[in-house]
Design an enzyme around this catalytic site. Structure first.
Site, PDB file in Angstrom:
ATOM      1  N   LYS A 217       0.839  -1.191   0.000  1.00  0.00           N
ATOM      2  CA  LYS A 217       0.000   0.000   0.000  1.00  0.00           C
ATOM      3  C   LYS A 217       0.878   1.246   0.000  1.00  0.00           C
ATOM      4  CE  LYS A 217      -3.988   1.955   2.476  1.00  0.00           C
ATOM      5  NZ  LYS A 217      -4.884   1.779   3.650  1.00  0.00           N
ATOM      6  N   SER A 294      -9.870   1.626   2.425  1.00  0.00           N
ATOM      7  CA  SER A 294      -9.001   2.496   1.653  1.00  0.00           C
ATOM      8  C   SER A 294      -7.893   1.743   0.915  1.00  0.00           C
ATOM      9  CB  SER A 294      -8.372   3.550   2.567  1.00  0.00           C
ATOM     10  OG  SER A 294      -7.477   2.956   3.504  1.00  0.00           O
ATOM     11  N   GLY A 315      -7.757   1.104   9.441  1.00  0.00           N
ATOM     12  CA  GLY A 315      -8.157   1.933  10.572  1.00  0.00           C
ATOM     13  C   GLY A 315      -9.651   1.917  10.816  1.00  0.00           C
ATOM     14  N   SER A 318     -10.241  -0.976   6.421  1.00  0.00           N
ATOM     15  CA  SER A 318      -9.552  -0.732   5.155  1.00  0.00           C
ATOM     16  C   SER A 318      -8.785  -1.914   4.591  1.00  0.00           C
ATOM     17  CB  SER A 318      -8.608   0.465   5.297  1.00  0.00           C
ATOM     18  OG  SER A 318      -9.333   1.650   5.480  1.00  0.00           O
TER      19      SER A 318
END
Length: 617
Positions: A217, A294, A315, A318
């Site tokens: 990521k 995300s 968080g 995600s």
């Protein structure tokens, strides 16, 4: 243009709330029900306009107009019932709890150390992944496939990396580019691959991941490369990383080859999978829809067959949300079980709710990557004390007798009917294998959800403060709206949320004395189709955000491990995930039960419409 909410209503309610806001708190007539036996399910739907394109630009303009902005911000917060957090906190006798870690006893740590010796990284390296379920015509490549191909001399890491890079470029072309990868580290990847090829020729492999391509990521340091966190300013502002982030270094120490960085929501503040700087990311199973976020690129890259393993951060769901939406496995680890201090990041945006973990097309690879990543960081005092990771009973999948699965039925069923049906089928399979399904109650879920919202929003706002105040236009319109709203949280809201966190942690300790894991859907709804006109602004859809995140935040709020397991696909072609939540440091139970489900056709992978992995091996 009208923005779905009446200007007159906004002004009236906003002014009223603005004037009354300091008084919102303790209300004797609205005391929370702390006894789980008397609790009545109360999770409410988040409310707000669906904004993109011109509508989003107008909203952003209004949020920056003096006098109008404070009223509008308070009105929008009122719509989310954030006063519930203050009301509950005022009735709680406990002190605030900011660090969600549970202290581990010496006896407990000793037990983990014993199992780490017996069922650790060396042990899983000798294991073979479970065969595909009967009748399954498709499966993802796993790390063992690459290792076996190298051992047999059928190909080399250098050849594989060349094919991976070609496949990535192909995936980012055409009318509907996937955009899972936002940076391909070609020169670095080829060097890593050539070094791995040489090690295989000498018979000196570093570990069970030697030569296996992975992606990370865009939120973790990779030596020699920028870390943008989904923005277009962080990379140039902070410069190239001088060292690998700890988790990248640990994966490389086992021989993994980092071929690139995968996309994410800007600063991770979203769950759809949009980024205006790269264009919307697409779901390989239905390229008209978002992949979830995300860690959007992490899920899409695995599903599309570009790499077998990615690293993500979680968080507020995600990892688990994109894992579910893309039909892959995703593990959110116990808070700080996989520590990842980085030097070239904007800030640790979700410092008390975030966790790192792996995503993969097979449970074998999730387990392998977890063992490679987890562990203490002795050089950082606050990251010491974690017990070593292990895979106790991982291979014992045919008989789950003695394991208890907690289900809060009203909560479990508060999702799309297709999701509930598939997750119920997964529970039936666990029950058939001997697990006991136990009815439980989790009290005050709405206050818990809103407390997580107060916490993560406050931490985002504070961590981005120096950048947002310097030049808010550095951020995309969607992110600007989110940060404007996050900035309205007060110290009173944050401390109230931490009191609710302490209450929630105690409640979870009590529940885990009754059951081994808690079962929930991974998401309450599916990601929507990409809205036309959202490319330049992003998309704010509070209602769908609330439904997608409905089951995600509990584990984040109190630092618990959780895993998303694929359990079918909906009519819209978007996959479905079952979530299992465990007690602190109990990833082994989650992985064992996920391994058990992976042997059934319900969890068999579907070949996505956009798949690029056929020719990697």
């Amino acid at each position: 243009m009208e923005i779905q909410v009446s200007a007159a209503a906004t002004a009236a309610f906003g002014i009223s709330y603005f004037l009354q806001e300091p008084k919102i708190g303790y209300q004797p007539e609205c005391l929370p029900v702390l006894d789980r036996k008397q609790y009545v399910y109360d999770v409410k739907q988040l409310k707000g306009p669906h904004l993109y394109g011109l509508k989003l630009k107008i909203m952003l303009f209004l949020l920056e107009v003096p006098l109008v902005a404070p009223v509008l911000k308070y009105y929008l917060l009122l719509k989310q019932n954030v006063g519930t957090v203050r009301q509950m906190a005022a009735a709680l006798p406990c002190a605030p709890m900011i660090d969600p870690r549970r202290p581990i006893t010496l006896a407990e740590k000793s037990t983990h150390e014993q199992y780490a010796e017996e069922r650790g990284l060396k042990w899983i390296a000798t294991m073979s992944p479970s065969p595909s379920p009967v009748g399954c015509s498709f499966r993802h490549w796993n790390s063992a496939d690459f290792v076996q191909a190298y051992a047999a001399g059928r190909t080399t890491p250098s050849e594989v990396v060349a094919r991976v890079i070609a496949a990535i470029h192909e995936s980012n072309s055409g009318n509907k580019p996937l955009r899972a990868f936002i940076a391909v580290l070609e020169e670095d990847a080829y060097k890593q691959a050539n070094d791995s090829t040489a090690r295989w020729q000498r018979g000196q492999q570093l570990g069970p991941l030697d030569g296996v391509p992975i992606a990370v990521k865009d939120q973790i340091d990779v030596k020699g490369h920028e870390n943008s966190q989904g923005t277009n300013f962080a990379g140039p502002l902070l410069g190239k990383a001088l060292e690998d982030g700890l988790l990248v270094a640990r994966m490389k120490a086992q021989g993994a080859i980092v071929v690139g960085k995968v996309g994410m929501h800007e600063i991770g503040i979203g769950v759809l999978g949009h980024n205006v700087h790269h264009g919307p990311f697409r779901n390989p199973h239905n390229t008209d829809r978002y992949p979830g976020g995300s860690s959007a690129g992490s899920g899409a890259a695995v599903a599309a067959g570009l790499v077998p393993i990615t690293l993500g951060a979680d968080g507020g769901g995600s990892i688990r949300i994109p894992a579910a939406m893309n039909g892959v496995f995703g593990l959110k680890t116990t808070f700080q079980r996989c520590p990842c201090p980085s030097t070239k990041t904007l800030e640790n945006c979700t410092s008390s709710v975030g966790a790192w973990g792996p995503m993969a097309g097979s449970i074998y690879d999730v387990a392998l990557a977890y063992l490679a990543m987890a562990g203490d960081e002795p050089q950082t005092p606050e990251l010491r004390g974690m017990p070593p990771a292990n895979l106790k009973d991982f291979e014992k999948t045919s008989d789950l007798s003695g394991l208890k699965v907690g289900v809060y039925r009203k909560y479990f069923q508060d999702a799309d009917s297709e999701i509930v049906q598939s997750c119920d089928m997964a529970l039936d399979l666990l029950s058939a294998a001997g697990a006991e399904i136990v009815e439980i109650t989790i009290a005050n879920l709405d206050a818990i959800r809103l407390s997580h919202l107060c916490t993560i929003a406050s931490e985002f706002a504070q961590s981005m403060d120096k950048y947002f105040c310097h030049n808010s236009r550095w951020f995309a319109p969607e992110t600007q709206v989110s940060l404007h709203m996050a900035g309205q949280m007060t110290s009173r809201d944050y401390i109230s949320a931490q009191k609710v966190r302490a209450y929630t942690a105690q409640q979870m300790r009590e529940i885990f004395q009754e059951v081994d894991v808690i079962a929930l859907p991974s998401t309450g709804d599916f990601t929507p189709e990409i809205a036309p006109g959202s490319e330049e602004t992003g998309e704010v859809n509070i209602s769908i955000l609330g439904r997608i995140m409905r089951f995600a935040t509990l584990a984040n709020f109190v630092g618990l491990p959780a895993i998303s397991i694929p359990v079918g696909k909906a009519k819209c072609s978007v996959p479905i995930g079952l979530q299992l939540i465990g007690d602190h440091y109990d990833e082994a139970k989650l992985l064992r039960m996920a391994n058990a489900l992976s042997n059934h056709s319900l969890s068999a992978p579907y070949k996505p419409a956009a798949y690029y992995g056929e020719d990697l091996l």
